[in-house]
Every structure is written in C-alpha cells, then in structure tokens.
Design a protein around this motif. Structure first.
Motif, short mmCIF file in Angstrom:
data_model
loop_
_atom_site.label_atom_id
_atom_site.label_comp_id
_atom_site.label_asym_id
_atom_site.label_seq_id
_atom_site.Cartn_x
_atom_site.Cartn_y
_atom_site.Cartn_z
N GLU A 10 44.42 38.56 42.39
CA GLU A 10 44.32 37.91 41.08
C GLU A 10 42.86 37.77 40.66
O GLU A 10 42.50 38.07 39.51
N ASN A 14 41.30 39.95 37.57
CA ASN A 14 40.82 39.19 36.40
C ASN A 14 39.39 39.58 36.04
O ASN A 14 39.07 39.80 34.87
N ASP A 17 39.26 43.37 34.82
CA ASP A 17 39.74 43.56 33.45
C ASP A 17 38.72 43.05 32.44
O ASP A 17 38.55 43.64 31.36
N SER A 18 38.03 41.98 32.79
CA SER A 18 37.04 41.42 31.86
C SER A 18 35.79 42.30 31.76
O SER A 18 35.31 42.59 30.67
N LEU A 118 37.76 32.80 34.61
CA LEU A 118 38.49 33.95 35.14
C LEU A 118 39.11 33.66 36.51
O LEU A 118 39.86 34.49 37.03
#
Length: 278
Positions: A10, A14, A17-18, A118
């Motif tokens: 996770e 996160n 993707d950012s 995040l």
C-alpha cells in the motif's frame, strides 16, 4: 516479528502512483538523504520508495525486541518519542508488533513532510510535531518510556547541542527507559561517528544513576550474513514488482539513478536496543 506485506504494498503503490504524476525526475538523479533534501516534496516520494519498506523492516525487528522485554516486565502501556521521525515507519512497526501493549507515539521532525497524506491511516495514538528537537519541553521528555533515533543521530547533531539534549533526556523521573537506535551504514561496518554521538546519551544516563547491561558501543543486524535479502529473513517482506521511475541508459540525457535499486537487503541494517534502569 510481524512484517505486513499488504502494508508495504500500500505504501509503495501510493507513493509510486503519486510520483508518476510529477514529470521528469532526472534532476533528482544524484539526490541523497541529507537535511537539505527532506523538505522537497518530490524527494520525499523518492526517499519513501527507496528506503521506507527496508526501514520499516528494521524497526519491526526493534519493535519485537522491545515487546519481548516489556512483556517480561509485565508492562502493557508505554509512551514513545521518536526524533527525526520523517514518514514514521517506526510507528507502523510498533503498531504491527507490540500486540497487546498500548502505546502513544510522539514524532518530532524539523522538516515538513508534505507527503504524509500518502501513508495509510494511523490510529489515535499518533501525534506528529514539526519542530526542532532542541525545543521539546522537558515535561514531554519526562513522560516518555522509549526514545527512538531512526537513523537520525547524524542529522540531529548538525542542528542542536547533543550534550544538552542528552542531559534533558537523562533528567527523566522514570526508573526504566529504552533507546531504540538505527544507524546509516554499509555492509554492517560500524558507524563509529554516529555510535559516538549516542555516547552523549549513555554518559548522561550514567551520571543520573542509570545502568545498562546492553553494549552502547556495538550495533547488531538481523540475518545470517551480509547482503541477505529481507524476504530471506522474514517472508512478510515483499517489495512490489514493476516500480521503475527511470533507468540508466545511453539514450537518456542524464544517467538517472532515481530509485534504480530500492533497498531490499540487510546490508544497511545496524541497530541497538538499550535498556537503562536505576
């Protein structure tokens, strides 16, 4: 020791993707984890992708060792202070390994970590403060049972009077306190400078009547040999596949090394757990 695979995935996904929305990262090719970079939001993401899972792993080792000691003393509630906590992987390690031991965590960092949104949600036992460690009130330190230096001793020493801070911690009214220290190192070579920085705290504790059976001038690591993969130590460690920010190659304008190799082995692990009593 509990390493939560889904948690690692996770966090990495996160941040990945950012950062994929941040454009060209070549300017960060030579960026390193030093004080001047931590305020940069993009570098914070690079730092998380490269170091966070392995650092979380190391703090899980320490959290389990702490849990074992607390259980022997039948202690089921503690207060924790972490200095230079950054993205606070040590908090999550404690959360996943202290089991039935309740804790309140205060994390201090002079940098503004704008990427904390995040991270997975925390529980209501997390308190984060953006401030210099030198400005922490004596009453806050007096309430702590556990002090954590998460690879932060060198950075902290650049900004404050370490001897004065050590004296503040040693003035605790408690009769038992713990230090969890992790060190920046390569190939398990003793980081003598950072270990010597902790000697300020060790000496201050002794002057206040504390003793310890734990060696303050030695460090340890988990695993049978250098360069052992973290999954080989605990199968819960699993870095997601396909996380590539840029690759080195002649076709590129720069020789990009942004998270070309996230830390996946124990060659950078060196830690201490010290219990002081009086």
């Amino acid at each position: 020791m509990n390493i939560e695979r889904d948690f690692i995935h996770e966090v990495v996904n996160n941040f990945y993707d950012s950062i994929m929305q941040d454009g060209d990262l070549c300017g960060y090719s030579d960026a390193s984890p030093i004080n001047g970079n931590y305020d940069d939001k993009i570098y914070q993401k690079i730092y998380a992708l490269k170091y966070f899972p392995a650092y979380y792993f190391e703090y899980c080792v320490l959290a389990r060792k702490l849990a074992n000691r607390l259980k022997k003393k039948e202690i089921n509630e503690i207060n924790v202070s972490s200095f230079g906590c950054g993205l606070y992987p040590d908090y999550f390690a404690l959360l996943h390994n202290l089991e039935d031991i309740e804790f309140d965590y205060s994390g201090y960092d002079i940098c503004k970590w704008k990427t904390r949104n995040l991270l997975p949600e925390s529980e209501d036992n997390l308190c984060l403060k953006t401030m210099s460690i030198a400005d922490i009130r004596q009453t806050e330190l007096d309430d702590s049972d556990v002090f954590i230096f998460p690879k932060s001793l060198g950075d902290i020493a650049e900004n404050i009077d370490m001897q004065a801070f050590a004296r503040k911690i040693a003035n605790t009214p408690k009769d038992t306190v713990y230090f969890l220290n992790s060190f920046i190192t390569v190939n398990h070579n003793l980081n003598r400078h950072h270990v010597e920085l902790f000697s300020y705290f060790h000496d201050a504790m002794l002057k206040q009547g504390f003793t310890t059976e734990d060696p303050s001038d030695e460090t340890f690591y988990r695993g049978d040999h250098e360069f052992q993969g973290l999954k080989g130590i605990n199968y819960g460690f699993d870095y997601p596949q396909g996380i590539h920010l840029c690759e080195e190659g002649a076709e590129l304008d720069c020789k990009c090394r942004v998270v070309h190799n996230p830390v996946l082995t124990n060659s950078y692990m060196n830690y201490q757990i010290l219990e002081y009593t009086r």
